[in-house]
Design a protein around this motif. Structure first.
Motif, PDB file in Angstrom:
ATOM      1  N   GLN A 345       1.080  -0.834  -0.513  1.00 20.40           N
ATOM      2  CA  GLN A 345      -0.111   0.121   0.007  1.00 20.40           C
ATOM      3  C   GLN A 345       0.707   1.344  -0.138  1.00 20.40           C
ATOM      4  O   GLN A 345       0.822   2.301  -0.453  1.00 20.40           O
ATOM      5  CB  GLN A 345      -1.154   0.185   0.826  1.00 20.40           C
ATOM      6  N   ARG A 350      -0.772   2.069  -9.017  1.00 22.15           N
ATOM      7  CA  ARG A 350      -1.943   1.164  -9.063  1.00 22.15           C
ATOM      8  C   ARG A 350      -1.645  -0.937  -8.946  1.00 22.15           C
ATOM      9  O   ARG A 350      -2.526  -1.615  -8.023  1.00 22.15           O
ATOM     10  CB  ARG A 350      -2.298   0.889 -10.531  1.00 22.15           C
ATOM     11  N   LEU A 353      -1.175  -1.418  -5.296  1.00 24.80           N
ATOM     12  CA  LEU A 353      -2.532  -0.957  -4.395  1.00 24.80           C
ATOM     13  C   LEU A 353      -3.676  -2.218  -4.401  1.00 24.80           C
ATOM     14  O   LEU A 353      -3.849  -3.367  -3.919  1.00 24.80           O
ATOM     15  CB  LEU A 353      -3.510  -0.200  -4.907  1.00 24.80           C
ATOM     16  N   GLY A 354      -2.919  -3.039  -5.653  1.00 22.55           N
ATOM     17  CA  GLY A 354      -4.210  -4.390  -6.094  1.00 22.55           C
ATOM     18  C   GLY A 354      -3.772  -5.510  -5.424  1.00 22.55           C
ATOM     19  O   GLY A 354      -3.923  -5.990  -4.594  1.00 22.55           O
ATOM     20  N   ARG A 357      -4.675  -4.770  -1.748  1.00 18.66           N
ATOM     21  CA  ARG A 357      -5.518  -5.947  -1.600  1.00 18.66           C
ATOM     22  C   ARG A 357      -6.097  -6.476  -1.424  1.00 18.66           C
ATOM     23  O   ARG A 357      -6.202  -7.665  -0.070  1.00 18.66           O
ATOM     24  CB  ARG A 357      -6.755  -5.196  -2.504  1.00 18.66           C
ATOM     25  N   VAL A 380      -6.082   2.033   0.567  1.00 22.37           N
ATOM     26  CA  VAL A 380      -6.497   1.113  -0.794  1.00 22.37           C
ATOM     27  C   VAL A 380      -7.431   1.349  -1.468  1.00 22.37           C
ATOM     28  O   VAL A 380      -7.289   1.985  -3.093  1.00 22.37           O
ATOM     29  CB  VAL A 380      -6.268  -0.065  -0.575  1.00 22.37           C
ATOM     30  N   ASP A 381      -8.711   1.228  -1.244  1.00 26.14           N
ATOM     31  CA  ASP A 381      -9.668   2.017  -1.462  1.00 26.14           C
ATOM     32  C   ASP A 381      -9.314   3.561  -2.441  1.00 26.14           C
ATOM     33  O   ASP A 381     -10.187   3.705  -3.049  1.00 26.14           O
ATOM     34  CB  ASP A 381     -10.883   1.802  -0.411  1.00 26.14           C
ATOM     35  N   GLU A 384      -7.061   3.887  -5.223  1.00 24.49           N
ATOM     36  CA  GLU A 384      -7.562   3.347  -5.906  1.00 24.49           C
ATOM     37  C   GLU A 384      -8.506   4.407  -6.298  1.00 24.49           C
ATOM     38  O   GLU A 384      -8.739   4.945  -7.663  1.00 24.49           O
ATOM     39  CB  GLU A 384      -8.369   2.370  -6.176  1.00 24.49           C
ATOM     40  N   TRP A 385      -9.827   5.586  -5.487  1.00 24.69           N
ATOM     41  CA  TRP A 385     -10.496   6.373  -6.026  1.00 24.69           C
ATOM     42  C   TRP A 385      -9.654   7.347  -6.334  1.00 24.69           C
ATOM     43  O   TRP A 385     -10.271   8.439  -7.311  1.00 24.69           O
ATOM     44  CB  TRP A 385     -11.550   6.593  -4.761  1.00 24.69           C
ATOM     45  N   PHE A 387      -6.937   7.659  -8.690  1.00 26.51           N
ATOM     46  CA  PHE A 387      -6.945   7.682  -9.590  1.00 26.51           C
ATOM     47  C   PHE A 387      -8.409   7.679 -10.492  1.00 26.51           C
ATOM     48  O   PHE A 387      -7.857   8.429 -11.704  1.00 26.51           O
ATOM     49  CB  PHE A 387      -6.186   6.089  -9.765  1.00 26.51           C
ATOM     50  N   ASP A 388      -9.191   7.056 -10.217  1.00 27.33           N
ATOM     51  CA  ASP A 388     -10.135   7.078 -11.173  1.00 27.33           C
ATOM     52  C   ASP A 388     -11.344   7.849 -10.753  1.00 27.33           C
ATOM     53  O   ASP A 388     -12.523   7.797 -11.279  1.00 27.33           O
ATOM     54  CB  ASP A 388     -10.891   5.536 -11.285  1.00 27.33           C
ATOM     55  N   LEU A 393     -15.979   3.894  -4.819  1.00 33.15           N
ATOM     56  CA  LEU A 393     -14.353   3.593  -4.366  1.00 33.15           C
ATOM     57  C   LEU A 393     -14.437   3.862  -2.980  1.00 33.15           C
ATOM     58  O   LEU A 393     -14.344   3.417  -1.834  1.00 33.15           O
ATOM     59  CB  LEU A 393     -13.052   3.192  -5.150  1.00 33.15           C
TER      60      LEU A 393
END
Length: 576
Positions: A345, A350, A353-354, A357, A380-381, A384-385, A387-388, A393
């Motif tokens: 983390q 990206r 982060l996966g 998780r 982690v959520d 990722e939020w 990023f997109d 998320l």
């Protein structure tokens, strides 16, 4: 006859004196005088001459010097503190001469070679309130140097000074990154300590995460004791994989005590060694070896922590630390997955982060009540939020953070992560509640102070934000990049654009957030080519969606602060 007019001029005045002079003289009168004369000849006089200053008053334990330029005076003060710290890093038992320094730019009365007046009195009063090994500036000095020297400044507010009619705004000088000013070696108000990364003795480099995790847990436990000044993880870990000279570590991190040790892990057993060393003398104050079953690892950590505190204080007397004990995983496999998840983390890509998780979810599958796993899963959520921008998320981040807090109400980490997630959800009152709860539980944890700085900037308290972040940087002089990202953002909000550029410019991370504030800062300084370049980098890092929408989602409480950011981005060339 007409009254003779006083001769006056504007001058930058540097006032310095020796911390604890009377005590040093009591301890060793002849040795103190000899050391002071040596420092004066080898350090003080050459530096003042190099920066074109002039000593106009010299006392047994202090000096007053005049400079024609505020910039020269402050640069001389920084160099003086650095060189005094270096000169004091001699063999164990040597006298350590530590200075306080005040600098003021003001009007002075000239009588022959001597100077008088309030401009000098203010410098002397500033020196009296400076930290040992530190530098205090008046507001007038700060305004002349803030964009011209490689240092950061902490606004200490308007302060009344003894025998000075009007209160004076005071700033603390903080050193440039990686080069702390004379970091309070033996004069700290409370014992200062650094825990070096425990050496992985398992013969398997893949086990490094485990010894790092144990080190970080010991650091976290020590920060719960309010009587200690504990250097943060990143600064301690700057000494990883280097030959250890405890005296050097003590000098560079500004601590009196150093903890070092090793970890050897097998299938179901662990051996931990730890020792506490006085950085000034190299003397071992305490050492122990533990051979335990892996399921006892937390008992070993607690034992190490308590022995360190006992060695420093003679007894443990912080009931708050006992109340704030974290709930620990029962199964060592949970701890193993947790440490791996944290490691991934913190890399913030990206892909990592996966991976984080996956590790954290495995920890939760084994132990559904592991609060720390839910807290890091919330991070982690949120990562990722970022990023997109998916609302799902962020909703999931809130749910995981809430789960973590419900499982362990007394864990400062759970609360600070809850506050951080609420911040991005624009629930600012809830964010502040959990941030303050985290600070109550653990007021010494540098990460918590840094997060307080970020939140304060969004709440419209930019000067407070800069103060919190500079305090975090004193606890963590070798910080992760996001400390300076937060600082640069707060400096932009405070309209300190040059300072923001200095903080943000080295940041080359994976996120567009730094670039956005850097572009706006350059634009406010009318450095439009650099602003446009940063805006282009920001677009490349965040190709999906509108940058204007991205900026408009910043969770400012005050609309004026959001408009200030948008204004800077428009100046940088952002359209639509």
């Amino acid at each position: 006859m007409p009254e003779e007019r006083c001769k006056r001029r504007l001058a930058a005045i540097l006032a310095a004196d020796v911390v604890g002079y009377s005590g040093l003289m009591e301890q060793d009168e002849a040795g103190t005088l000899a050391a002071l004369k040596t420092r004066q000849k080898d350090v003080l006089e050459p530096l003042i001459a190099r920066y074109e200053g002039r000593i106009f008053k010299l006392t047994g334990d202090g000096i007053l010097a005049e400079f024609g330029s505020a910039v020269e005076a402050v640069e001389c003060a920084i160099a003086l503190q650095h060189d005094m710290a270096t000169a004091s890093a001699g063999p164990p038992g040597d006298l350590r001469i530590v200075l306080r320094i005040g600098v003021n730019l003001g009007d002075v009365i000239v009588e022959g070679s001597d100077l008088y007046g309030e401009g000098i009195n203010i410098a002397a009063r500033l020196e009296g309130i400076a930290d040992p090994g530190g530098i205090a500036l008046s507001g007038t000095t700060y305004e002349h140097v803030r964009n011209k020297i490689k240092a950061s400044f902490e606004d200490l507010g308007v302060r009344p000074l003894k025998n000075i009619a009007e209160p004076v705004r005071v700033y603390r000088v903080n050193s440039t990154p990686g080069a702390p000013i004379a970091m309070r070696i033996s004069t700290a108000a409370k014992p200062s300590i650094a825990v070096l990364p425990f050496v992985n003795m398992s013969g398997d480099s893949e086990q490094q995460y485990f010894s790092d995790g144990i080190t970080e847990d010991i650091i976290t436990e020590l920060t719960r004791f309010r009587q200690l000044f504990v250097i943060a993880r990143n600064s301690s870990f700057a000494f990883r994989d280097r030959p250890i000279d405890v005296t050097e570590v003590g000098r560079k991190l500004g601590v009196q005590y150093v903890v070092e040790g090793s970890v050897r892990k097998s299938v179901d057993r662990v051996r931990v060694t730890a020792q506490l060393v006085d950085s000034a003398t190299g003397n071992h104050l305490w050492a122990e070896r533990y051979d335990r079953n892996l399921k006892d690892i937390f008992a070993v950590q607690d034992d190490i922590t308590q022995n360190i505190v006992a060695a420093l204080f003679g007894r443990i007397e912080d009931a708050g630390a006992q109340r704030a004990k974290r709930q620990r995983p029962e199964n060592h496999a949970v701890y193993d997955y947790l440490l791996r998840g944290i490691e991934f983390q913190q890399r913030q890509t990206r892909e990592d982060l996966g991976r984080a998780r996956a590790m954290l979810q495995k920890a939760i599958e084994i132990d559904p009540d592991c609060a720390a796993a839910y807290a890091y899963l919330a991070l982690v959520d949120q990562g990722e939020w970022d990023f997109d921008g998916s609302p799902a998320l962020l909703d999931r981040a809130i749910q995981n953070a809430q789960r973590a807090v419900s499982l362990d109400e007394d864990d400062a980490l759970c609360h600070v992560i809850m506050g951080y997630v609420y911040l991005w959800a624009k629930q600012l009152d809830e964010a502040e509640f959990h941030q303050l709860r985290a600070m109550t539980l653990n007021p010494n944890y540098a990460h918590i102070l840094a997060h307080m700085g970020l939140l304060s900037a969004y709440l419209g308290r930019a000067r407070d934000a800069i103060g919190w972040l500079n305090k975090a940087l004193r606890l963590n002089p070798y910080p992760p990049d996001w400390y300076r990202s937060f600082l640069g953002m707060a400096q932009y909000v405070a309209h300190d654009y040059a300072d923001a550029v200095a903080s943000l410019n080295p940041m080359m991370g994976h996120f567009p957030w730094d670039r956005m504030y850097l572009a706006a800062s350059y634009a406010q300084l009318n450095r439009f080519a650099e602003a446009r370049a940063q805006l282009a980098e920001c677009r490349d890092l965040r190709p999906q969606g509108s940058l204007l929408v991205y900026a408009s989602n910043e969770p400012f409480r005050n609309q004026a602060d959001l408009e200030h950011l948008i204004e800077g981005l428009h100046k940088a060339g952002l359209r639509g």
